[in-house]
Design a protein around this motif. Structure first.
Motif, mmCIF file in Angstrom:
data_model
loop_
_atom_site.group_PDB
_atom_site.id
_atom_site.type_symbol
_atom_site.label_atom_id
_atom_site.label_comp_id
_atom_site.label_asym_id
_atom_site.label_seq_id
_atom_site.Cartn_x
_atom_site.Cartn_y
_atom_site.Cartn_z
ATOM 1 N N GLU A 72 26.367 39.917 37.380
ATOM 2 C CA GLU A 72 26.574 38.946 38.465
ATOM 3 C C GLU A 72 27.302 37.704 37.930
ATOM 4 N N LYS A 76 31.091 35.658 33.102
ATOM 5 C CA LYS A 76 31.988 34.613 33.575
ATOM 6 C C LYS A 76 32.265 33.653 32.416
ATOM 7 N N HIS A 109 33.376 42.138 34.613
ATOM 8 C CA HIS A 109 33.907 41.297 35.702
ATOM 9 C C HIS A 109 33.636 39.850 35.404
ATOM 10 N N ASN A 156 40.989 38.571 38.907
ATOM 11 C CA ASN A 156 40.220 38.452 40.138
ATOM 12 C C ASN A 156 40.870 37.395 41.036
ATOM 13 N N GLU A 273 32.189 44.730 45.484
ATOM 14 C CA GLU A 273 31.199 43.667 45.749
ATOM 15 C C GLU A 273 30.675 43.722 47.177
#
Ligand code: XIL
Length: 365
Positions: A72, A76, A109, A156, A273
């Motif tokens: 999630e 990042k 991701h 993204n 997603e």
């Protein structure tokens, strides 16, 4: 190199079924979403977070339902590179270890995004315009997980036609510093660092049927065409699949045509997603659940028509971990209900809609 969701990959996901000791016999005998998807040669999966794994009931259900997880937030950049050159993979490794121990696949991701970055990055990129700030990160992170990722969302959300930039590009700091070429840089660095991961361009904006989405679809098709023309190693288009039960709906014809065009380019498709926002609906939970399930079913019926569709991931598995998103979450005592399992981990109408969609879908190629 193209990634094929082979029998081997799908079989890899199976030992997790036996590994769940806490699940009841009844639950084990009922096929989970991943089993139904696997019958069509597809993957079902969900975004997961380290803080959720301490919840043993939840972790067992996640391993039973999902064939693939995606962090999630653990990949990042704000977390991975908090200060220049200092990498912290510990949270992502925790998820990777969970996936490995339960026989689940994992997606990465995102590698390059305009959001969720450390505070130092934007200024550094804009003032130095050093490509290494982009490609160096991609290389470091994709190399770290080389051979362990099913796929990477390499770039993204590069597009935002309403920003008015050429090509429909989002006027992000990446675009300001490097122009459209930053997308190519990222994909080339990712391929060099991990030749076996499926490389995905991931975005939203193409799901709904409004004129703004028509423009988004057109810009997305031309971006993908341009990349392929230049032999940029992009393998798949990731459609985020965030829907809104009470907002603009999909237009099945437009969506189907768009996905078929991408497929015709030789790219794979993946829904990365999926969830259905029920904000704006009535207070009656039954009605909201119905609307959420219907919106998902309309969407899945179209995307699952595509033989190139590898799988569907939802952005979370259970409403238990939905964050309060300001006012909207407090509108109803029950909070938002946008995922396949409710807060008690009980399947919702959305779960049943997804099961039905997987059951009736035509197989992946
Ligand atoms: C969100 C996560 O849910 C948050 O926990 C995180 O801090 C910020 O990002 N589109 C995306 C996802 O591609 O990465 C976003 O996830 C949701 C929207």
């Amino acid at each position: 190199m193209r990634f094929h969701p082979s029998r081997r990959e799908l079989l890899l996901a199976l030992p997790s079924l036996a590994a769940i000791s806490g699940a009841s016999a009844a639950a084990e005998s009922t096929p989970g979403l991943k089993d139904l998807a696997a019958r069509q040669g597809r993957l079902y999966g969900a975004a997961a977070a380290t803080y959720q794994l301490a919840d043993r009931d939840f972790a067992a259900v996640l391993a039973r339902e999902a064939a693939i997880i995606v962090p999630e937030y653990e990949l990042k950049r704000f977390l991975v590179e908090p200060s220049p050159g200092h990498y912290d993979f510990s949270a992502a490794e925790t998820l990777s270890a969970f996936a490995a121990s339960h026989g689940l696949l994992m997606r990465g991701h995102p590698l390059v995004w305009h959001a969720a970055n450390p505070p130092w990055l934007e200024q550094a990129v804009l003032s130095s315009r050093k490509e290494a700030l982009l490609s160096g990160y991609v290389t470091a992170v994709a190399s770290r997980f080389r051979g362990r990722m099913h796929s990477w969302d390499v770039v993204n959300e590069a597009l935002e036609p309403s920003d008015g930039m050429p090509g429909g590009f989002r006027n992000s700091f990446w675009f300001k510093a490097f122009g459209p070429g930053y997308v190519e840089l990222a994909f080339r660095a990712a391929r060099a660092a991990d030749p076996s991961a499926l490389l995905v361009y991931n975005d939203f904006g193409c799901e709904a049927g409004m004129p703004a989405n028509d423009l988004f679809r057109a810009r997305t098709l031309s971006l993908l065409e341009q990349l392929l023309k230049r032999n940029v190693p992009v393998d798949a288009y990731g459609m985020q699949g965030h829907l809104s039960a009470y907002g603009p709906g999909i237009d099945p014809r437009k969506l189907g045509t768009f996905l078929a065009e991408i497929e015709a380019m030789g790219l794979r498709l993946i829904v990365t997603e999926h969830d259905v926002d029920d904000a704006g609906g009535p207070s009656d939970t039954v009605a909201r659940d119905r609307a959420v399930a219907d919106a998902s079913q309309r969407f899945l019926d179209v995307v699952l028509e595509r033989p190139a569709l590898i799988g569907v991931l939802t952005w979370g598995l259970s409403d238990r971990y939905l964050r309060a998103e300001g006012m909207r979450a407090s509108l109803f005592e029950t909070g938002l209900r946008k995922l396949p399992l409710d807060r008690a981990l009980v399947p919702t109408p959305l779960y049943r809609a997804m099961s039905a969609a997987f059951r009736t879908a035509r197989p992946a190629r």
